[in-house]
Design a protein around this motif. Structure first.
Motif, PDB file in Angstrom:
ATOM      1  N   HIS A  14     -28.014  54.712  44.010  1.00 53.59           N
ATOM      2  CA  HIS A  14     -26.636  54.168  44.083  1.00 53.59           C
ATOM      3  C   HIS A  14     -26.404  52.645  45.104  1.00 53.59           C
ATOM      4  CE1 HIS A  14     -26.024  57.979  43.160  1.00 53.59           C
ATOM      5  NE2 HIS A  14     -26.487  59.255  44.253  1.00 53.59           N
ATOM      6  N   LYS A  15     -27.560  52.868  46.341  1.00 55.34           N
ATOM      7  CA  LYS A  15     -26.658  50.962  46.814  1.00 55.34           C
ATOM      8  C   LYS A  15     -27.257  49.974  45.477  1.00 55.34           C
ATOM      9  CE  LYS A  15     -28.806  48.011  50.114  1.00 55.34           C
ATOM     10  NZ  LYS A  15     -30.142  46.824  49.937  1.00 55.34           N
ATOM     11  N   LEU A  16     -27.823  50.303  43.916  1.00 53.90           N
ATOM     12  CA  LEU A  16     -28.012  49.035  43.068  1.00 53.90           C
ATOM     13  C   LEU A  16     -26.552  49.283  42.481  1.00 53.90           C
ATOM     14  CD1 LEU A  16     -31.804  49.726  41.894  1.00 53.90           C
ATOM     15  CD2 LEU A  16     -30.379  47.870  42.858  1.00 53.90           C
ATOM     16  N   GLU A  17     -25.994  50.481  42.527  1.00 51.86           N
ATOM     17  CA  GLU A  17     -24.998  51.185  41.690  1.00 51.86           C
ATOM     18  C   GLU A  17     -23.840  50.087  42.573  1.00 51.86           C
ATOM     19  OE1 GLU A  17     -24.302  55.078  40.807  1.00 51.86           O
ATOM     20  OE2 GLU A  17     -26.112  55.406  39.289  1.00 51.86           O
ATOM     21  N   LYS A  18     -23.922  50.816  43.585  1.00 50.87           N
ATOM     22  CA  LYS A  18     -22.505  49.899  44.666  1.00 50.87           C
ATOM     23  C   LYS A  18     -22.914  47.863  44.929  1.00 50.87           C
ATOM     24  CE  LYS A  18     -21.058  50.004  49.300  1.00 50.87           C
ATOM     25  NZ  LYS A  18     -21.508  50.395  50.510  1.00 50.87           N
ATOM     26  N   VAL A  19     -23.811  47.828  44.501  1.00 55.26           N
ATOM     27  CA  VAL A  19     -23.955  46.002  44.203  1.00 55.26           C
ATOM     28  C   VAL A  19     -23.454  45.813  42.955  1.00 55.26           C
ATOM     29  CG1 VAL A  19     -25.657  43.800  44.138  1.00 55.26           C
ATOM     30  CG2 VAL A  19     -25.974  45.492  45.583  1.00 55.26           C
ATOM     31  N   ARG A  20     -23.945  46.335  41.970  1.00 54.45           N
ATOM     32  CA  ARG A  20     -23.494  46.020  40.723  1.00 54.45           C
ATOM     33  C   ARG A  20     -22.172  46.129  40.384  1.00 54.45           C
ATOM     34  NH1 ARG A  20     -24.649  49.983  35.999  1.00 54.45           N
ATOM     35  NH2 ARG A  20     -23.562  51.688  37.845  1.00 54.45           N
ATOM     36  N   ASP A  21     -21.075  47.407  40.651  1.00 54.98           N
ATOM     37  CA  ASP A  21     -19.678  47.494  41.295  1.00 54.98           C
ATOM     38  C   ASP A  21     -19.155  45.650  41.880  1.00 54.98           C
ATOM     39  OD1 ASP A  21     -20.292  49.337  39.644  1.00 54.98           O
ATOM     40  OD2 ASP A  21     -19.499  51.111  41.245  1.00 54.98           O
ATOM     41  N   LEU A  71     -23.678  37.408  32.826  1.00 57.47           N
ATOM     42  CA  LEU A  71     -23.218  39.351  33.065  1.00 57.47           C
ATOM     43  C   LEU A  71     -21.853  39.587  33.668  1.00 57.47           C
ATOM     44  CD1 LEU A  71     -26.955  40.444  33.165  1.00 57.47           C
ATOM     45  CD2 LEU A  71     -25.779  40.309  30.358  1.00 57.47           C
ATOM     46  N   ILE A  72     -21.892  39.079  34.344  1.00 59.88           N
ATOM     47  CA  ILE A  72     -20.519  39.605  35.357  1.00 59.88           C
ATOM     48  C   ILE A  72     -19.849  39.350  34.867  1.00 59.88           C
ATOM     49  CG2 ILE A  72     -19.598  39.289  37.344  1.00 59.88           C
ATOM     50  CD1 ILE A  72     -22.302  38.590  39.044  1.00 59.88           C
ATOM     51  N   TYR A  76     -22.538  45.445  31.800  1.00 62.03           N
ATOM     52  CA  TYR A  76     -22.413  45.884  33.425  1.00 62.03           C
ATOM     53  C   TYR A  76     -24.477  47.198  32.944  1.00 62.03           C
ATOM     54  CZ  TYR A  76     -19.981  49.235  36.064  1.00 62.03           C
ATOM     55  OH  TYR A  76     -19.815  50.311  37.119  1.00 62.03           O
ATOM     56  N   ARG A  77     -24.638  47.278  32.345  1.00 62.42           N
ATOM     57  CA  ARG A  77     -26.083  47.693  32.168  1.00 62.42           C
ATOM     58  C   ARG A  77     -26.775  46.999  32.618  1.00 62.42           C
ATOM     59  NH1 ARG A  77     -23.227  51.124  28.136  1.00 62.42           N
ATOM     60  NH2 ARG A  77     -24.717  49.997  26.725  1.00 62.42           N
ATOM     61  N   GLU A  78     -27.128  45.806  31.633  1.00 60.81           N
ATOM     62  CA  GLU A  78     -28.418  45.021  31.614  1.00 60.81           C
ATOM     63  C   GLU A  78     -27.726  44.220  33.415  1.00 60.81           C
ATOM     64  OE1 GLU A  78     -28.409  42.103  29.249  1.00 60.81           O
ATOM     65  OE2 GLU A  78     -27.315  43.086  27.528  1.00 60.81           O
ATOM     66  N   ILE A  79     -26.813  44.015  34.091  1.00 60.76           N
ATOM     67  CA  ILE A  79     -26.887  44.130  34.975  1.00 60.76           C
ATOM     68  C   ILE A  79     -27.636  44.664  36.327  1.00 60.76           C
ATOM     69  CG2 ILE A  79     -25.458  43.204  37.719  1.00 60.76           C
ATOM     70  CD1 ILE A  79     -23.356  42.117  35.429  1.00 60.76           C
ATOM     71  N   TYR A  80     -27.545  45.816  35.857  1.00 64.13           N
ATOM     72  CA  TYR A  80     -27.826  46.729  36.611  1.00 64.13           C
ATOM     73  C   TYR A  80     -29.904  46.767  36.642  1.00 64.13           C
ATOM     74  CZ  TYR A  80     -29.139  51.751  38.800  1.00 64.13           C
ATOM     75  OH  TYR A  80     -29.714  52.746  39.165  1.00 64.13           O
ATOM     76  N   GLN A  81     -30.168  46.658  35.234  1.00 63.47           N
ATOM     77  CA  GLN A  81     -31.525  45.998  35.222  1.00 63.47           C
ATOM     78  C   GLN A  81     -32.322  45.409  36.017  1.00 63.47           C
ATOM     79  OE1 GLN A  81     -33.344  49.022  33.875  1.00 63.47           O
ATOM     80  NE2 GLN A  81     -31.741  50.417  33.576  1.00 63.47           N
ATOM     81  N   ILE A  82     -31.509  44.018  35.623  1.00 56.91           N
ATOM     82  CA  ILE A  82     -31.640  42.978  36.269  1.00 56.91           C
ATOM     83  C   ILE A  82     -31.639  43.494  37.948  1.00 56.91           C
ATOM     84  CG2 ILE A  82     -31.134  40.668  37.025  1.00 56.91           C
ATOM     85  CD1 ILE A  82     -30.343  40.056  34.992  1.00 56.91           C
ATOM     86  N   LEU A  83     -30.798  44.248  38.509  1.00 58.04           N
ATOM     87  CA  LEU A  83     -30.932  44.303  39.753  1.00 58.04           C
ATOM     88  C   LEU A  83     -31.703  45.444  39.814  1.00 58.04           C
ATOM     89  CD1 LEU A  83     -27.009  44.899  40.684  1.00 58.04           C
ATOM     90  CD2 LEU A  83     -28.608  42.843  41.196  1.00 58.04           C
TER      91      LEU A  83
END
Length: 178
Positions: free
Chosen positions: A112-119, A147-148, A164-171
C-alpha cells in the motif's frame, strides 16, 4: 443404615481441601469451537508456512489430510483436529500463527505504501521524484522521470496505464531490496 458411619462432609471453610473449579458446559463448547477455528487456520496455511509451525506428527498428518478433503469429510477432519488440539499446549502454535499473519499484514502495508508513493509521483511529478531520490539514491532518475511523464499523459488521455504499472514495478524492486 448403620448408625456408626459418618458421611463425608465437604467443609467449605477448610482451605486445605482441593479447590474445585466449576466449568460450565457452554464454556467447554466455546473452548472446543475456538480450538476448531485454530485448526481451520492451520488447514488454510500453505505448505511452506505449515512447516514453520510447531506441530507434532499426528497433528501435522491430520492437517495435511484435511487440506485434501472436501465438504463433510473436511468438516469431520476439522472436528478431529480440534480434538487433537485439546490435548496439547496450543500457545506455541498460536504464537507461530500470529507471526505468520503479522508478516502478511506487514507485506500488505508495504504494498500500500508503494501504491501511495507511485500516486504521489504521478500527481506531483519532479518534486516527489526529488524526495524519492533523496531516500533511494540508486534509483534511475531519467527512467523514472520518463515513466512519470508517460503516466501523466496516459491519465490525461484516458489510455491504459502501462507506465503507471511500470513505475510500481520499479518502486517495488527499489524499495523492497533495500
Amino acid at each position: 443404615m448403620a448408625k456408626g458411619k459418618k458421611k463425608d462432609v465437604f467443609d467449605w471453610e477448610d482451605e486445605e481441601q482441593e479447590e474445585i473449579i466449576w466449568v460450565s458446559k457452554s464454556e467447554i463448547k466455546r473452548d472446543a469451537e475456538e480450538l476448531k477455528q485454530l485448526g481451520e487456520k492451520l488447514v488454510n496455511l500453505t505448505k511452506a508456512n505449515l512447516t514453520k509451525m510447531p506441530l507434532d506428527d499426528s497433528l501435522l498428518d491430520a492437517v495435511e489430510l484435511a487440506q485434501r478433503l472436501q465438504k463433510e469429510a473436511r468438516r469431520r477432519q476439522l472436528q478431529y483436529i480440534g480434538k487433537l488440539l485439546r490435548g496439547m499446549d496450543v500457545e506455541p502454535i498460536r504464537e507461530a500463527l500470529a507471526k505468520i499473519e503479522n508478516k502478511h499484514n506487514q507485506q500488505q502495508a508495504m504494498l500500500h505504501k508503494l501504491e501511495k508513493v507511485r500516486d504521489e509521483l504521478v500527481e506531483k511529478g519532479d518534486a516527489a521524484l526529488t524526495n524519492l531520490l533523496n531516500d533511494y539514491p540508486k534509483a534511475d532518475r531519467q527512467q523514472l522521470r520518463n515513466l512519470i511523464r508517460a503516466a501523466q499523459k496516459e491519465q490525461a488521455q484516458n489510455k491504459p496505464s502501462k507506465a503507471y504499472r511500470e513505475i510500481y514495478q520499479i518502486l517495488k524492486t527499489l524499495m523492497l531490496t533495500d
